[in-house]
Scaffold this motif. Structure first.
Motif, PDB file in Angstrom:
ATOM      1  N   VAL A 101       0.841  -1.208   0.000  1.00  0.00           N
ATOM      2  CA  VAL A 101       0.000   0.000   0.000  1.00  0.00           C
ATOM      3  C   VAL A 101       0.871   1.252   0.000  1.00  0.00           C
ATOM      4  O   VAL A 101       0.629   2.201  -0.761  1.00  0.00           O
ATOM      5  CB  VAL A 101      -0.946  -0.004   1.218  1.00  0.00           C
ATOM      6  CG1 VAL A 101      -1.655   1.344   1.341  1.00  0.00           C
ATOM      7  CG2 VAL A 101      -1.978  -1.121   1.099  1.00  0.00           C
ATOM      8  N   LYS A 102       1.903   1.259   0.827  1.00  0.00           N
ATOM      9  CA  LYS A 102       2.775   2.441   0.908  1.00  0.00           C
ATOM     10  C   LYS A 102       3.550   2.652  -0.393  1.00  0.00           C
ATOM     11  O   LYS A 102       3.759   3.796  -0.825  1.00  0.00           O
ATOM     12  CB  LYS A 102       3.726   2.294   2.092  1.00  0.00           C
ATOM     13  CG  LYS A 102       3.016   2.393   3.434  1.00  0.00           C
ATOM     14  CD  LYS A 102       3.994   2.364   4.613  1.00  0.00           C
ATOM     15  CE  LYS A 102       3.253   2.584   5.926  1.00  0.00           C
ATOM     16  NZ  LYS A 102       4.164   2.607   7.091  1.00  0.00           N
ATOM     17  N   GLU A 103       3.967   1.566  -1.034  1.00  0.00           N
ATOM     18  CA  GLU A 103       4.686   1.689  -2.307  1.00  0.00           C
ATOM     19  C   GLU A 103       3.773   2.214  -3.403  1.00  0.00           C
ATOM     20  O   GLU A 103       4.171   3.075  -4.198  1.00  0.00           O
ATOM     21  CB  GLU A 103       5.275   0.336  -2.703  1.00  0.00           C
ATOM     22  CG  GLU A 103       6.013   0.326  -4.031  1.00  0.00           C
ATOM     23  CD  GLU A 103       7.266   1.179  -4.041  1.00  0.00           C
ATOM     24  OE1 GLU A 103       7.675   1.616  -5.136  1.00  0.00           O
ATOM     25  OE2 GLU A 103       7.845   1.417  -2.959  1.00  0.00           O
ATOM     26  N   LEU A 104       2.550   1.718  -3.463  1.00  0.00           N
ATOM     27  CA  LEU A 104       1.586   2.198  -4.460  1.00  0.00           C
ATOM     28  C   LEU A 104       1.286   3.673  -4.238  1.00  0.00           C
ATOM     29  O   LEU A 104       1.219   4.467  -5.194  1.00  0.00           O
ATOM     30  CB  LEU A 104       0.300   1.378  -4.372  1.00  0.00           C
ATOM     31  CG  LEU A 104       0.393  -0.078  -4.847  1.00  0.00           C
ATOM     32  CD1 LEU A 104      -0.808  -0.873  -4.361  1.00  0.00           C
ATOM     33  CD2 LEU A 104       0.489  -0.146  -6.370  1.00  0.00           C
ATOM     34  N   HIS A 105       1.103   4.059  -2.980  1.00  0.00           N
ATOM     35  CA  HIS A 105       0.827   5.465  -2.675  1.00  0.00           C
ATOM     36  C   HIS A 105       2.000   6.351  -3.075  1.00  0.00           C
ATOM     37  O   HIS A 105       1.815   7.450  -3.618  1.00  0.00           O
ATOM     38  CB  HIS A 105       0.526   5.616  -1.179  1.00  0.00           C
ATOM     39  CG  HIS A 105       0.287   7.037  -0.754  1.00  0.00           C
ATOM     40  ND1 HIS A 105       1.283   7.843  -0.252  1.00  0.00           N
ATOM     41  CD2 HIS A 105      -0.842   7.798  -0.790  1.00  0.00           C
ATOM     42  CE1 HIS A 105       0.786   9.033   0.018  1.00  0.00           C
ATOM     43  NE2 HIS A 105      -0.499   9.038  -0.301  1.00  0.00           N
ATOM     44  N   LYS A 106       3.212   5.880  -2.824  1.00  0.00           N
ATOM     45  CA  LYS A 106       4.406   6.645  -3.178  1.00  0.00           C
ATOM     46  C   LYS A 106       4.467   6.917  -4.674  1.00  0.00           C
ATOM     47  O   LYS A 106       4.963   7.959  -5.111  1.00  0.00           O
ATOM     48  CB  LYS A 106       5.648   5.881  -2.718  1.00  0.00           C
ATOM     49  CG  LYS A 106       6.950   6.625  -2.929  1.00  0.00           C
ATOM     50  CD  LYS A 106       8.098   5.920  -2.220  1.00  0.00           C
ATOM     51  CE  LYS A 106       8.470   4.623  -2.890  1.00  0.00           C
ATOM     52  NZ  LYS A 106       9.677   3.995  -2.277  1.00  0.00           N
ATOM     53  N   ARG A 107       3.925   5.990  -5.451  1.00  0.00           N
ATOM     54  CA  ARG A 107       3.928   6.128  -6.908  1.00  0.00           C
ATOM     55  C   ARG A 107       2.703   6.882  -7.433  1.00  0.00           C
ATOM     56  O   ARG A 107       2.545   7.023  -8.646  1.00  0.00           O
ATOM     57  CB  ARG A 107       3.990   4.754  -7.560  1.00  0.00           C
ATOM     58  CG  ARG A 107       5.291   4.011  -7.334  1.00  0.00           C
ATOM     59  CD  ARG A 107       5.165   2.566  -7.770  1.00  0.00           C
ATOM     60  NE  ARG A 107       6.389   1.818  -7.556  1.00  0.00           N
ATOM     61  CZ  ARG A 107       7.296   1.552  -8.501  1.00  0.00           C
ATOM     62  NH1 ARG A 107       7.105   1.978  -9.730  1.00  0.00           N
ATOM     63  NH2 ARG A 107       8.373   0.859  -8.224  1.00  0.00           N
ATOM     64  N   GLY A 108       1.836   7.318  -6.524  1.00  0.00           N
ATOM     65  CA  GLY A 108       0.660   8.066  -6.939  1.00  0.00           C
ATOM     66  C   GLY A 108      -0.439   7.215  -7.547  1.00  0.00           C
ATOM     67  O   GLY A 108      -1.275   7.721  -8.311  1.00  0.00           O
ATOM     68  N   ILE A 109      -0.464   5.920  -7.237  1.00  0.00           N
ATOM     69  CA  ILE A 109      -1.458   5.000  -7.792  1.00  0.00           C
ATOM     70  C   ILE A 109      -2.654   4.922  -6.847  1.00  0.00           C
ATOM     71  O   ILE A 109      -2.496   4.673  -5.650  1.00  0.00           O
ATOM     72  CB  ILE A 109      -0.848   3.606  -7.998  1.00  0.00           C
ATOM     73  CG1 ILE A 109       0.273   3.677  -9.043  1.00  0.00           C
ATOM     74  CG2 ILE A 109      -1.905   2.595  -8.422  1.00  0.00           C
ATOM     75  CD1 ILE A 109       1.106   2.412  -9.144  1.00  0.00           C
ATOM     76  N   ALA A 110      -3.850   5.146  -7.372  1.00  0.00           N
ATOM     77  CA  ALA A 110      -5.064   5.041  -6.562  1.00  0.00           C
ATOM     78  C   ALA A 110      -5.150   3.643  -5.964  1.00  0.00           C
ATOM     79  O   ALA A 110      -4.967   2.643  -6.670  1.00  0.00           O
ATOM     80  CB  ALA A 110      -6.285   5.326  -7.421  1.00  0.00           C
ATOM     81  N   THR A 111      -5.433   3.574  -4.663  1.00  0.00           N
ATOM     82  CA  THR A 111      -5.341   2.297  -3.959  1.00  0.00           C
ATOM     83  C   THR A 111      -6.501   2.105  -2.990  1.00  0.00           C
ATOM     84  O   THR A 111      -6.878   3.032  -2.274  1.00  0.00           O
ATOM     85  CB  THR A 111      -4.012   2.220  -3.170  1.00  0.00           C
ATOM     86  OG1 THR A 111      -2.917   2.385  -4.077  1.00  0.00           O
ATOM     87  CG2 THR A 111      -3.880   0.893  -2.452  1.00  0.00           C
ATOM     88  N   VAL A 112      -7.030   0.891  -2.987  1.00  0.00           N
ATOM     89  CA  VAL A 112      -7.992   0.463  -1.977  1.00  0.00           C
ATOM     90  C   VAL A 112      -7.277  -0.536  -1.069  1.00  0.00           C
ATOM     91  O   VAL A 112      -6.800  -1.574  -1.528  1.00  0.00           O
ATOM     92  CB  VAL A 112      -9.231  -0.205  -2.610  1.00  0.00           C
ATOM     93  CG1 VAL A 112     -10.173  -0.731  -1.522  1.00  0.00           C
ATOM     94  CG2 VAL A 112      -9.961   0.766  -3.523  1.00  0.00           C
ATOM     95  N   ALA A 113      -7.161  -0.196   0.218  1.00  0.00           N
ATOM     96  CA  ALA A 113      -6.531  -1.075   1.197  1.00  0.00           C
ATOM     97  C   ALA A 113      -7.629  -1.839   1.926  1.00  0.00           C
ATOM     98  O   ALA A 113      -8.477  -1.225   2.586  1.00  0.00           O
ATOM     99  CB  ALA A 113      -5.697  -0.265   2.188  1.00  0.00           C
ATOM    100  N   ALA A 114      -7.613  -3.159   1.809  1.00  0.00           N
ATOM    101  CA  ALA A 114      -8.709  -3.972   2.346  1.00  0.00           C
ATOM    102  C   ALA A 114      -8.205  -5.022   3.327  1.00  0.00           C
ATOM    103  O   ALA A 114      -7.181  -5.668   3.110  1.00  0.00           O
ATOM    104  CB  ALA A 114      -9.466  -4.655   1.207  1.00  0.00           C
TER     105      ALA A 114
END
Length: 308
Positions: free
Chosen positions: A17-30
């Motif tokens: 989740v943190k890596e995706l956020h760092k790359r600016g990718i919209a993310t759903v954490a479930a």
């Protein structure tokens, strides 16, 4: 791209989740516990959802609008035989229905006990344990699922939030300045991966269409002995207590009091002989692997554990 991370509160899930956020990718954490997710990601612009992956309708509702499903969810070893077939059936059906690319966080149990220490993607899968055979069965389900998949094999995890790992049992006690125990021969050079490194490599793969319908081995930053891990802890955390060794016989006794250690017993071959992942395919096709030095990774992990 919109990523759906299932098991977002787990050892690798948090790092993904943190890596995706760092790359600016919209993310759903479930995950099941949304309050825990809110606490973990309170400073990140990610969507959090409570999700019981054993309920197909709930899983499909949570995954709507996403393009990639990162399967980082794991369940207790004792529930693998009955639970994993349900989970894999649900994620495959969800991937079909929602047109998702499926990225699986996997271990090395599928390879089994090998004569050669170095494992490549071409190493035959010859599982020598019940857990390994279950993993191979789940992998075969993905092969036959007719959905885009990517299977990444990792060595044992360590890092912030990597709580359900064998090395965590050692590092947690050190962080609390209690007498620690190390599972396996402390003189044996083994491999561990720092979870932020694993997440970075995995997201690299997930972003490349050419990487799908394949297996990928993601190694750590080389090998390290238990003695070296403890020495790093002593220097970075001023740890002065002795560290006991848990061998195969002692593991049987420890298993009387710890269900996690009891389940580790059949995997003990990994603590008696090195099984090392080759990253040559990744480096040839993608580029250099992220490799945080153990000195830094262990220090950061201890700092995180001490602040809990």
């Amino acid at each position: 791209m919109k990523a759906f991370v299932l098991g977002a509160s787990g050892s690798m899930g948090v790092a993904i989740v943190k890596e995706l956020h760092k790359r600016g990718i919209a993310t759903v954490a479930a995950a099941r516990n949304e309050d825990q997710l809110t606490t973990l990601f309170s400073n990140l612009d990610v969507e959090t959802k409570s999700c019981d992956a054993f309920l197909l309708n709930e899983l499909q509702d949570c995954a709507q609008g996403c393009t990639h499903l990162f399967m980082a969810l794991n369940i207790p070893y004792g529930n693998w035989r009955t639970g994993l077939p349900i989970l894999f059936s649900n994620i495959i059906e969800t991937a079909r229905k929602e047109n998702l690319s499926l990225i699986l966080v996997d271990n090395i149990y599928c390879y089994g006990e090998q004569k050669e220490a170095l494992l490549t993607e071409e190493t035959p899968m010859r599982p020598s344990t019940k857990k390994g055979k279950i993993r191979v069965d789940m992998i075969n389900r993905l092969h036959e699922a007719e959905v885009p998949y990517l299977i990444a094999h990792f060595p044992d995890f360590y890092g912030p939030h990597a709580y359900n790992t064998v090395l965590h049992l050692t590092l947690e006690k050190i962080a609390k300045n209690k007498r620690a125990q190390y599972v396996g021969d402390p003189a044996l050079a083994r491999e561990f991966i720092y979870t932020p490194d694993g997440a970075e490599a995995l997201v690299h793969l997930a972003l490349s269409p050419k990487c799908y319908n394949q297996h990928w081995n993601i190694p750590g930053a080389g090998t390290i002995t238990g003695h070296d891990i403890i020495e790093i802890a002593r220097k970075s955390f001023s740890y002065e207590r002795s560290v006991a060794t848990i061998n195969r016989r002692m593991l049987s006794l420890a298993g009387l009091f710890s269900s996690q250690l009891r389940e580790v017993k059949e995997l003990f071959y990994l603590y008696e002989k090195p099984h090392i992942l080759s990253g040559s395919k990744y480096e040839r096709e993608i580029g250099p692997l992220p490799k945080t030095p153990y000195e830094k990774g262990i220090a950061e992990t201890l700092k995180s554990l001490a602040s809990r």
